[in-house]
Motif scaffolding. Sequence first.
Motif, PDB file in Angstrom:
ATOM      1  N   GLN A  37      42.126 -13.713 -49.313  1.00  0.00           N
ATOM      2  CA  GLN A  37      43.294 -13.300 -48.520  1.00  0.00           C
ATOM      3  C   GLN A  37      42.858 -12.648 -47.214  1.00  0.00           C
ATOM      4  OE1 GLN A  37      45.571 -10.826 -51.340  1.00  0.00           O
ATOM      5  NE2 GLN A  37      47.353 -12.083 -50.831  1.00  0.00           N
ATOM      6  N   ASP A  61      48.687 -19.976 -54.423  1.00  0.00           N
ATOM      7  CA  ASP A  61      49.294 -18.920 -53.607  1.00  0.00           C
ATOM      8  C   ASP A  61      48.548 -18.760 -52.281  1.00  0.00           C
ATOM      9  OD1 ASP A  61      51.317 -18.290 -55.428  1.00  0.00           O
ATOM     10  OD2 ASP A  61      49.996 -16.949 -56.554  1.00  0.00           O
ATOM     11  N   ARG A  64      49.834 -21.262 -49.829  1.00  0.00           N
ATOM     12  CA  ARG A  64      51.084 -20.821 -49.193  1.00  0.00           C
ATOM     13  C   ARG A  64      50.787 -19.888 -48.021  1.00  0.00           C
ATOM     14  NH1 ARG A  64      52.373 -20.571 -54.801  1.00  0.00           N
ATOM     15  NH2 ARG A  64      53.975 -22.114 -55.372  1.00  0.00           N
ATOM     16  N   GLU A  65      49.835 -18.978 -48.205  1.00  0.00           N
ATOM     17  CA  GLU A  65      49.507 -18.036 -47.142  1.00  0.00           C
ATOM     18  C   GLU A  65      48.840 -18.733 -45.961  1.00  0.00           C
ATOM     19  OE1 GLU A  65      47.663 -14.404 -48.255  1.00  0.00           O
ATOM     20  OE2 GLU A  65      48.724 -14.255 -50.169  1.00  0.00           O
ATOM     21  N   LYS A  67      49.393 -21.765 -44.974  1.00  0.00           N
ATOM     22  CA  LYS A  67      50.429 -22.484 -44.250  1.00  0.00           C
ATOM     23  C   LYS A  67      51.343 -21.528 -43.490  1.00  0.00           C
ATOM     24  CE  LYS A  67      48.956 -26.483 -45.049  1.00  0.00           C
ATOM     25  NZ  LYS A  67      48.425 -27.284 -43.908  1.00  0.00           N
ATOM     26  N   LEU A  68      51.613 -20.343 -44.045  1.00  0.00           N
ATOM     27  CA  LEU A  68      52.434 -19.357 -43.335  1.00  0.00           C
ATOM     28  C   LEU A  68      51.743 -18.893 -42.055  1.00  0.00           C
ATOM     29  CD1 LEU A  68      53.854 -17.129 -46.238  1.00  0.00           C
ATOM     30  CD2 LEU A  68      55.157 -18.602 -44.672  1.00  0.00           C
ATOM     31  N   LYS A  69      50.421 -18.846 -42.087  1.00  0.00           N
ATOM     32  CA  LYS A  69      49.646 -18.468 -40.907  1.00  0.00           C
ATOM     33  C   LYS A  69      49.626 -19.579 -39.863  1.00  0.00           C
ATOM     34  CE  LYS A  69      45.069 -17.019 -39.402  1.00  0.00           C
ATOM     35  NZ  LYS A  69      43.615 -17.038 -39.656  1.00  0.00           N
ATOM     36  N   LYS A  70      50.081 -20.774 -40.245  1.00  0.00           N
ATOM     37  CA  LYS A  70      50.042 -21.959 -39.381  1.00  0.00           C
ATOM     38  C   LYS A  70      48.600 -22.308 -38.994  1.00  0.00           C
ATOM     39  CE  LYS A  70      54.679 -21.189 -37.522  1.00  0.00           C
ATOM     40  NZ  LYS A  70      55.302 -22.071 -38.518  1.00  0.00           N
TER      41      LYS A  70
END
Length: 226
Positions: A37, A61, A64-65, A67-70
């Motif tokens: 992370q 999980d 997901r993080e 992808k959220l960070k692009k």
Amino acid sequence: MKILLIEDEPELQKSIEQYLEMEGNIVEISPDFHHAQQKIAIYDYDCILVDITLPNGSGLDLLREIKLKKSKAGIIIISAKNSLDDKVNGLDLGADDYLPKPFHLSELNSRIKALIRRKSFDGNLEISINEIKILPHERRVLVHNQDVILTSKEYDLLLYFISNKNRVVSKSALAEHLWGDNSDRLDNFDFIYNHVKNLRKKLLEKRCEDYLQTIYGIGYNFKTQE
């Protein structure tokens, strides 16, 4: 390439790290969920290799993080969990590939190279920018069909500049890409200036256009209208 390996098995960590570093990559290791992370939040990577089952959390999980960070990193799941649901879930969450354990390191290496070609160079085996041609499988550079002899760092710099052409890249981003975790221990970025100066000189000696622009106080821009 700069690669993050998220894997908790020490022997597999070591074998993957050694193999990929022999191929000229920088490999950083995250042995558990929380460490991964932190790495994902702070640093950028060309490729992330992630196991699904990790201490303190799930690789899904982490996907997901990422992808959220692009993040623009290519993502390959490497996992002993080979159920169809795991594979579908991982790909649906944005993974680019799925390689079940056990696997041959040569296959992993080939998949990483293919993924980077797809994401950064439209899947081409050769990279051409006007008079510059790069043959990644040979780590060979030609200008006007003449070989340009580059050091390993100069080659990595050129490839990084071309994959980020017409974009300003900071000195800190270059240092992080070329030296990974070790960049945090550097007192200044003079070594970046020296590598860029030498790379530019070697390209100009082969009558290459001067694409490298210095953005004072920030970094560099590989400017081409190609």
